[in-house]
Design a protein around this motif. Structure first.
Motif, PDB file in Angstrom:
ATOM      1  N   ASP A   1     -62.383 -19.392  35.400  1.00 16.76           N
ATOM      2  CA  ASP A   1     -62.518 -19.824  34.013  1.00 16.76           C
ATOM      3  C   ASP A   1     -61.307 -19.382  33.186  1.00 16.76           C
ATOM      4  O   ASP A   1     -61.440 -18.777  32.122  1.00 16.76           O
ATOM      5  N   VAL A   2     -60.128 -19.683  33.707  1.00 14.23           N
ATOM      6  CA  VAL A   2     -58.877 -19.258  33.070  1.00 14.23           C
ATOM      7  C   VAL A   2     -58.314 -20.425  32.259  1.00 14.23           C
ATOM      8  O   VAL A   2     -57.378 -21.093  32.680  1.00 14.23           O
ATOM      9  N   PHE A   3     -58.905 -20.668  31.105  1.00 14.83           N
ATOM     10  CA  PHE A   3     -58.454 -21.731  30.229  1.00 14.83           C
ATOM     11  C   PHE A   3     -57.798 -21.098  29.007  1.00 14.83           C
ATOM     12  O   PHE A   3     -58.351 -21.122  27.911  1.00 14.83           O
ATOM     13  N   VAL A   4     -56.629 -20.509  29.228  1.00 13.95           N
ATOM     14  CA  VAL A   4     -55.898 -19.813  28.169  1.00 13.95           C
ATOM     15  C   VAL A   4     -54.502 -20.399  28.070  1.00 13.95           C
ATOM     16  O   VAL A   4     -54.035 -21.096  28.975  1.00 13.95           O
ATOM     17  N   ALA A   5     -53.815 -20.094  26.983  1.00 12.61           N
ATOM     18  CA  ALA A   5     -52.519 -20.716  26.699  1.00 12.61           C
ATOM     19  C   ALA A   5     -51.477 -20.429  27.785  1.00 12.61           C
ATOM     20  O   ALA A   5     -50.716 -21.318  28.163  1.00 12.61           O
ATOM     21  N   TRP A   6     -51.431 -19.192  28.300  1.00  8.90           N
ATOM     22  CA  TRP A   6     -50.402 -18.886  29.299  1.00  8.90           C
ATOM     23  C   TRP A   6     -50.621 -19.712  30.562  1.00  8.90           C
ATOM     24  O   TRP A   6     -49.662 -20.071  31.251  1.00  8.90           O
ATOM     25  N   MET A   7     -51.877 -20.025  30.894  1.00 13.48           N
ATOM     26  CA  MET A   7     -52.143 -20.831  32.080  1.00 13.48           C
ATOM     27  C   MET A   7     -51.659 -22.267  31.877  1.00 13.48           C
ATOM     28  O   MET A   7     -51.103 -22.874  32.782  1.00 13.48           O
ATOM     29  N   PHE A   8     -51.852 -22.801  30.677  1.00 14.19           N
ATOM     30  CA  PHE A   8     -51.369 -24.150  30.411  1.00 14.19           C
ATOM     31  C   PHE A   8     -49.843 -24.188  30.433  1.00 14.19           C
ATOM     32  O   PHE A   8     -49.242 -25.163  30.897  1.00 14.19           O
ATOM     33  N   ALA A   9     -49.206 -23.128  29.950  1.00 13.16           N
ATOM     34  CA  ALA A   9     -47.743 -23.037  30.040  1.00 13.16           C
ATOM     35  C   ALA A   9     -47.305 -22.979  31.504  1.00 13.16           C
ATOM     36  O   ALA A   9     -46.322 -23.617  31.899  1.00 13.16           O
ATOM     37  N   LYS A  10     -48.053 -22.249  32.321  1.00 10.21           N
ATOM     38  CA  LYS A  10     -47.740 -22.161  33.744  1.00 10.21           C
ATOM     39  C   LYS A  10     -47.871 -23.536  34.394  1.00 10.21           C
ATOM     40  O   LYS A  10     -47.046 -23.920  35.241  1.00 10.21           O
ATOM     41  N   LEU A  11     -48.874 -24.290  34.022  1.00 14.46           N
ATOM     42  CA  LEU A  11     -49.060 -25.619  34.598  1.00 14.46           C
ATOM     43  C   LEU A  11     -47.907 -26.553  34.239  1.00 14.46           C
ATOM     44  O   LEU A  11     -47.505 -27.393  35.051  1.00 14.46           O
ATOM     45  N   VAL A  12     -47.353 -26.393  33.042  1.00 13.45           N
ATOM     46  CA  VAL A  12     -46.177 -27.188  32.663  1.00 13.45           C
ATOM     47  C   VAL A  12     -44.996 -26.823  33.566  1.00 13.45           C
ATOM     48  O   VAL A  12     -44.255 -27.696  34.042  1.00 13.45           O
ATOM     49  N   VAL A  13     -44.828 -25.547  33.833  1.00 16.15           N
ATOM     50  CA  VAL A  13     -43.727 -25.100  34.693  1.00 16.15           C
ATOM     51  C   VAL A  13     -43.965 -25.549  36.142  1.00 16.15           C
ATOM     52  O   VAL A  13     -43.027 -25.923  36.843  1.00 16.15           O
ATOM     53  N   VAL A  14     -45.218 -25.546  36.591  1.00 17.76           N
ATOM     54  CA  VAL A  14     -45.532 -26.052  37.930  1.00 17.76           C
ATOM     55  C   VAL A  14     -45.172 -27.531  38.025  1.00 17.76           C
ATOM     56  O   VAL A  14     -44.700 -27.995  39.066  1.00 17.76           O
ATOM     57  N   ALA A  15     -45.350 -28.265  36.930  1.00 20.74           N
ATOM     58  CA  ALA A  15     -44.938 -29.670  36.921  1.00 20.74           C
ATOM     59  C   ALA A  15     -43.434 -29.803  37.159  1.00 20.74           C
ATOM     60  O   ALA A  15     -42.974 -30.757  37.806  1.00 20.74           O
ATOM     61  N   LEU A  16     -42.652 -28.844  36.668  1.00 22.08           N
ATOM     62  CA  LEU A  16     -41.206 -28.844  36.947  1.00 22.08           C
ATOM     63  C   LEU A  16     -40.940 -28.620  38.437  1.00 22.08           C
ATOM     64  O   LEU A  16     -40.023 -29.223  39.008  1.00 22.08           O
ATOM     65  N   LEU A  17     -41.732 -27.738  39.066  1.00 23.04           N
ATOM     66  CA  LEU A  17     -41.599 -27.545  40.518  1.00 23.04           C
ATOM     67  C   LEU A  17     -41.930 -28.831  41.265  1.00 23.04           C
ATOM     68  O   LEU A  17     -41.250 -29.179  42.238  1.00 23.04           O
ATOM     69  N   VAL A  18     -42.947 -29.531  40.825  1.00 20.06           N
ATOM     70  CA  VAL A  18     -43.322 -30.796  41.460  1.00 20.06           C
ATOM     71  C   VAL A  18     -42.192 -31.816  41.298  1.00 20.06           C
ATOM     72  O   VAL A  18     -41.861 -32.549  42.236  1.00 20.06           O
ATOM     73  N   ALA A  19     -41.581 -31.857  40.123  1.00 19.74           N
ATOM     74  CA  ALA A  19     -40.457 -32.773  39.897  1.00 19.74           C
ATOM     75  C   ALA A  19     -39.278 -32.419  40.806  1.00 19.74           C
ATOM     76  O   ALA A  19     -38.642 -33.308  41.385  1.00 19.74           O
ATOM     77  N   PHE A  20     -38.984 -31.140  40.949  1.00 20.87           N
ATOM     78  CA  PHE A  20     -37.908 -30.712  41.848  1.00 20.87           C
ATOM     79  C   PHE A  20     -38.239 -31.095  43.285  1.00 20.87           C
ATOM     80  O   PHE A  20     -37.380 -31.554  44.031  1.00 20.87           O
ATOM     81  N   HIS A  21     -39.488 -30.911  43.674  1.00 19.99           N
ATOM     82  CA  HIS A  21     -39.955 -31.282  45.004  1.00 19.99           C
ATOM     83  C   HIS A  21     -39.717 -32.780  45.235  1.00 19.99           C
ATOM     84  O   HIS A  21     -39.233 -33.187  46.290  1.00 19.99           O
ATOM     85  N   GLY A  22     -40.040 -33.591  44.247  1.00 17.57           N
ATOM     86  CA  GLY A  22     -39.809 -35.031  44.348  1.00 17.57           C
ATOM     87  C   GLY A  22     -38.332 -35.368  44.461  1.00 17.57           C
ATOM     88  O   GLY A  22     -37.940 -36.260  45.221  1.00 17.57           O
ATOM     89  N   TRP A  23     -37.493 -34.653  43.713  1.00 16.06           N
ATOM     90  CA  TRP A  23     -36.051 -34.900  43.794  1.00 16.06           C
ATOM     91  C   TRP A  23     -35.520 -34.569  45.187  1.00 16.06           C
ATOM     92  O   TRP A  23     -34.716 -35.321  45.742  1.00 16.06           O
ATOM     93  N   VAL A  24     -35.979 -33.469  45.763  1.00 14.49           N
ATOM     94  CA  VAL A  24     -35.543 -33.107  47.119  1.00 14.49           C
ATOM     95  C   VAL A  24     -35.976 -34.190  48.104  1.00 14.49           C
ATOM     96  O   VAL A  24     -35.188 -34.611  48.964  1.00 14.49           O
ATOM     97  N   GLY A  25     -37.215 -34.669  47.992  1.00 14.09           N
ATOM     98  CA  GLY A  25     -37.688 -35.730  48.869  1.00 14.09           C
ATOM     99  C   GLY A  25     -36.868 -36.996  48.710  1.00 14.09           C
ATOM    100  O   GLY A  25     -36.514 -37.657  49.700  1.00 14.09           O
TER     101      GLY A  25
END
Length: 170
Positions: free
Chosen positions: A80-104
């Motif tokens: 039940d971790v619905f706090v602001a820092w977690m949402f910020a982390k999810l935005v940064v994880v989206a950057l990892l996903v984008a980098f992953h896509g670029w490598v592919g």
């Protein structure tokens, strides 16, 4: 909370951290391997490095990414971790996903396109990847109090229409 779920959470955290370590480690390694894509090194060596990058991406890095994201998502709901820092982390994880896509995309371009290829030097992608990885570590370890996420007022007010589903109340 359901009692038997408490026993699963530590194992799920270990799975999440291990998958994340494999995913990020692979994302650091793949640009270095891409820099070795040079037909001048000889056909056998070139074929071997192309296979290694392809199989590393498809059989190790991508499944690790899926496991890390799935286990992390499950942990969010179980803890039940619905706090602001977690949402910020999810935005940064989206950057990892984008980098992953670029490598592919780069791997496919090198493997499928005829002619000479200019793969990126590994320093640039490594420095780009370092930013989200360090940001994730900072957010997870420090758990900073970010307050409320600033959103426009019109997103906070009801518009007089009924939602197509019931919203649970706490």
């Amino acid at each position: 909370m359901i009692p038997w779920l408490d026993g699963i959470i530590p194992h799920l955290k270990v799975l999440h951290i291990a998958a994340l370590a494999l995913w990020c480690g692979g994302l650091f390694a793949l640009p270095l391997m891409l820099a070795r894509h040079d037909p001048a090194i000889g056909q056998a060596d070139y074929a071997r490095i192309r296979q290694a990058t392809h199989y590393g991406y498809t059989l190790l890095v991508t499944p690790s990414a899926v496991i890390a994201i799935a286990s992390g998502t499950l942990l969010i709901f179980l803890r039940d971790v619905f706090v602001a820092w977690m949402f910020a982390k999810l935005v940064v994880v989206a950057l990892l996903v984008a980098f992953h896509g670029w490598v592919g995309h780069t791997l496919v371009t090198v493997a499928e396109t005829e002619g000479a290829h200019q793969t990126p030097a590994p320093l640039g992608p490594t420095l780009i990847l370092l930013a989200p990885v360090l940001a994730i570590l900072l957010l997870v370890l420090a758990k900073p109090e970010l307050g409320e996420i600033p959103v426009p007022g019109w997103l906070r007010e009801p518009r007089g229409a009924q939602l197509p589903f019931d919203v649970p109340r706490r």
